[in-house]
Scaffold this motif. Structure first.
Motif, mmCIF file in Angstrom:
data_model
loop_
_atom_site.group_PDB
_atom_site.id
_atom_site.type_symbol
_atom_site.label_atom_id
_atom_site.label_comp_id
_atom_site.label_asym_id
_atom_site.label_seq_id
_atom_site.Cartn_x
_atom_site.Cartn_y
_atom_site.Cartn_z
ATOM 1 N N PRO A 1 22.557 55.481 -82.960
ATOM 2 C CA PRO A 1 22.499 54.822 -81.662
ATOM 3 C C PRO A 1 22.797 55.766 -80.494
ATOM 4 N N PHE A 2 23.334 56.945 -80.787
ATOM 5 C CA PHE A 2 23.649 57.920 -79.740
ATOM 6 C C PHE A 2 22.551 58.977 -79.598
ATOM 7 N N ARG A 3 21.415 58.754 -80.177
ATOM 8 C CA ARG A 3 20.314 59.728 -80.120
ATOM 9 C C ARG A 3 19.908 60.047 -78.685
ATOM 10 N N VAL B 1 31.905 59.215 -76.905
ATOM 11 C CA VAL B 1 30.745 60.036 -76.534
ATOM 12 C C VAL B 1 30.998 61.510 -76.827
ATOM 13 N N LEU B 2 32.149 62.018 -76.412
ATOM 14 C CA LEU B 2 32.435 63.441 -76.615
ATOM 15 C C LEU B 2 32.519 63.808 -78.088
ATOM 16 N N SER B 3 32.897 62.871 -78.925
ATOM 17 C CA SER B 3 32.953 63.148 -80.360
ATOM 18 C C SER B 3 31.561 63.302 -80.964
ATOM 19 N N ARG B 4 30.546 62.843 -80.265
ATOM 20 C CA ARG B 4 29.161 62.899 -80.752
ATOM 21 C C ARG B 4 28.425 64.156 -80.294
ATOM 22 N N GLU C 1 30.864 48.229 -84.844
ATOM 23 C CA GLU C 1 30.174 47.421 -83.840
ATOM 24 C C GLU C 1 30.526 47.867 -82.427
ATOM 25 N N MET C 2 31.762 48.301 -82.232
ATOM 26 C CA MET C 2 32.177 48.757 -80.899
ATOM 27 C C MET C 2 31.440 50.036 -80.516
ATOM 28 N N ALA C 3 31.344 50.967 -81.453
ATOM 29 C CA ALA C 3 30.622 52.216 -81.180
ATOM 30 C C ALA C 3 29.158 51.936 -80.871
ATOM 31 N N GLU C 4 28.550 51.040 -81.623
ATOM 32 C CA GLU C 4 27.148 50.695 -81.375
ATOM 33 C C GLU C 4 26.981 50.015 -80.025
ATOM 34 N N SER C 5 27.939 49.175 -79.651
ATOM 35 C CA SER C 5 27.894 48.506 -78.360
ATOM 36 C C SER C 5 28.023 49.512 -77.227
ATOM 37 N N LEU D 1 25.563 52.597 -72.810
ATOM 38 C CA LEU D 1 25.368 53.899 -72.180
ATOM 39 C C LEU D 1 23.903 54.322 -72.179
ATOM 40 N N ALA D 2 23.162 53.927 -73.205
ATOM 41 C CA ALA D 2 21.729 54.248 -73.235
ATOM 42 C C ALA D 2 21.026 53.577 -72.054
#
Length: 102
Positions: free
Chosen positions: A18-20, A45-48, A82-86, A91-92
């Motif tokens: 989801p962070f692509r 975000v920074l961890s990604r 679910e929180m990370a995906e949300s 942000l997208a």
């Protein structure tokens, strides 16, 4: 639970990232994107990101915020999927209005 079960049953099936959308942004744009976000969102975000990009963005933040982000990154394993995906979805959508690199 469903996603975890699917990962166990079908480990060869990869879930979409989801962070692509972050791959299309520069580190400056990402910094702008998360500037007004809560520390927990910044940590997600920074961890990604690549370590170099994370370091560049962190440099521009106050020392106390840097420390808080580092602590949150260390505790991301407690975060519900679910929180990370949300966060990624929100942000997208927000990234569509981020100024370009110029």
């Amino acid at each position: 639970m469903y996603l975890l079960t699917q990962e166990i049953v079908n480990p060869e099936v990869l879930r979409p990232n989801p962070f692509r959308f972050l791959d299309t942004l520069t580190w400056g744009q990402i910094g702008h994107l998360i500037r007004d976000e809560p520390v927990k969102v910044k940590a997600i975000v920074l961890s990604r990101l690549k370590p170099d990009d994370t370091a560049r963005i962190l440099e521009g933040l106050p020392k106390d915020v840097q420390l808080e982000i580092a602590l949150n990154i260390g505790n991301l394993h407690d975060l519900p999927l679910e929180m990370a995906e949300s966060v990624a979805t929100g942000l997208a959508e927000k990234s569509r209005t981020v100024p370009d690199a110029r």
